[in-house]
Write an enzyme that holds these catalytic residues in place. Sequence first.
Site, mmCIF file in Angstrom:
data_model
loop_
_atom_site.group_PDB
_atom_site.id
_atom_site.type_symbol
_atom_site.label_atom_id
_atom_site.label_comp_id
_atom_site.label_asym_id
_atom_site.label_seq_id
_atom_site.Cartn_x
_atom_site.Cartn_y
_atom_site.Cartn_z
ATOM 1 N N ARG A 1 25.154 -5.177 -7.438
ATOM 2 C CA ARG A 1 23.444 -4.462 -7.055
ATOM 3 C C ARG A 1 25.245 -3.597 -6.881
ATOM 4 N NH1 ARG A 1 19.180 -3.037 -3.103
ATOM 5 N NH2 ARG A 1 20.876 -3.930 -1.409
ATOM 6 N N LYS B 1 12.981 -6.884 -1.417
ATOM 7 C CA LYS B 1 11.964 -6.364 -0.456
ATOM 8 C C LYS B 1 12.063 -5.559 -1.351
ATOM 9 C CE LYS B 1 14.269 -6.388 2.998
ATOM 10 N NZ LYS B 1 15.513 -7.063 2.794
#
Length: 193
Positions: A128, A14
Amino acid sequence: MFNLILFGPPGSGKGTQSEKLIARYGLKHLSTGDLLRSEIANQTPLGLEAKKLMDQGQLVPDEVVIGMIRSALAANPAAKGFLFDGFPRTKAQSEALDALLTTYNAAINVVLALKVSEEELVKRLLNRGLTSGRSDDTKEDVIRARIAEYHAKTSAVADYYAQFGKVVMIEGEGNVEEIFGLLCSAIDAKKAA
Ligand code: B4P
């Protein structure tokens, strides 16, 4: 106004795709995750409370995020449309957003729902976590808790908008450019309709 929701589980792309979409379509990006992280960075009372929940993989209370979105809409009267990223995350947030947009004579035009397998989500978020400094990305049990919250509370958002025929499913695995192409095609089709 053209308003879209970019929807999907944590790590589905997103944030990544939002950056590209706002550049292409000139929409104002509203990410509740970014707004909350900015409260945390500024050590506000709201941020300190939110951090406790986020670090456990839980959602922040509806009233808090709805209040943030209400302020953000009021602060951007000239926007030609909004891209909602990570919001709404519950049915109550969806209903509140629809009610808020109605006061601006606007509505959600499309919900683009990214589909990604759970193993790929965990892999991306742990990856991440190596560089982002985000405490909610470093522990696998917290990542799995976020995915469980998504199934328990957030997947209902897609059901809510599906009843109005607003949801388009997008394959979210593959390279970033390919997925961006699929998202743009869905938006362009909606705009032309
Ligand atoms: P968010 O900030 O919304 O973050 P997210 O769902 O974890 O990630 P996103 O989906 O944006 O990440 P992206 O794929 O871009 O939420 C964080 C927390 O805030 C929530 O857990 C909750 O506690 C709280 N919160 C936020 N909004 C709330 C609300 N409305 N109500 C209540 N609580 C709320 O990136 C993931 C990684 O994948 C990146 O490293 C990226 O580089 C990589 N990636 C992206 N696309 C890829 C691809 N195609 N292939 C490979 N890797 C890819």
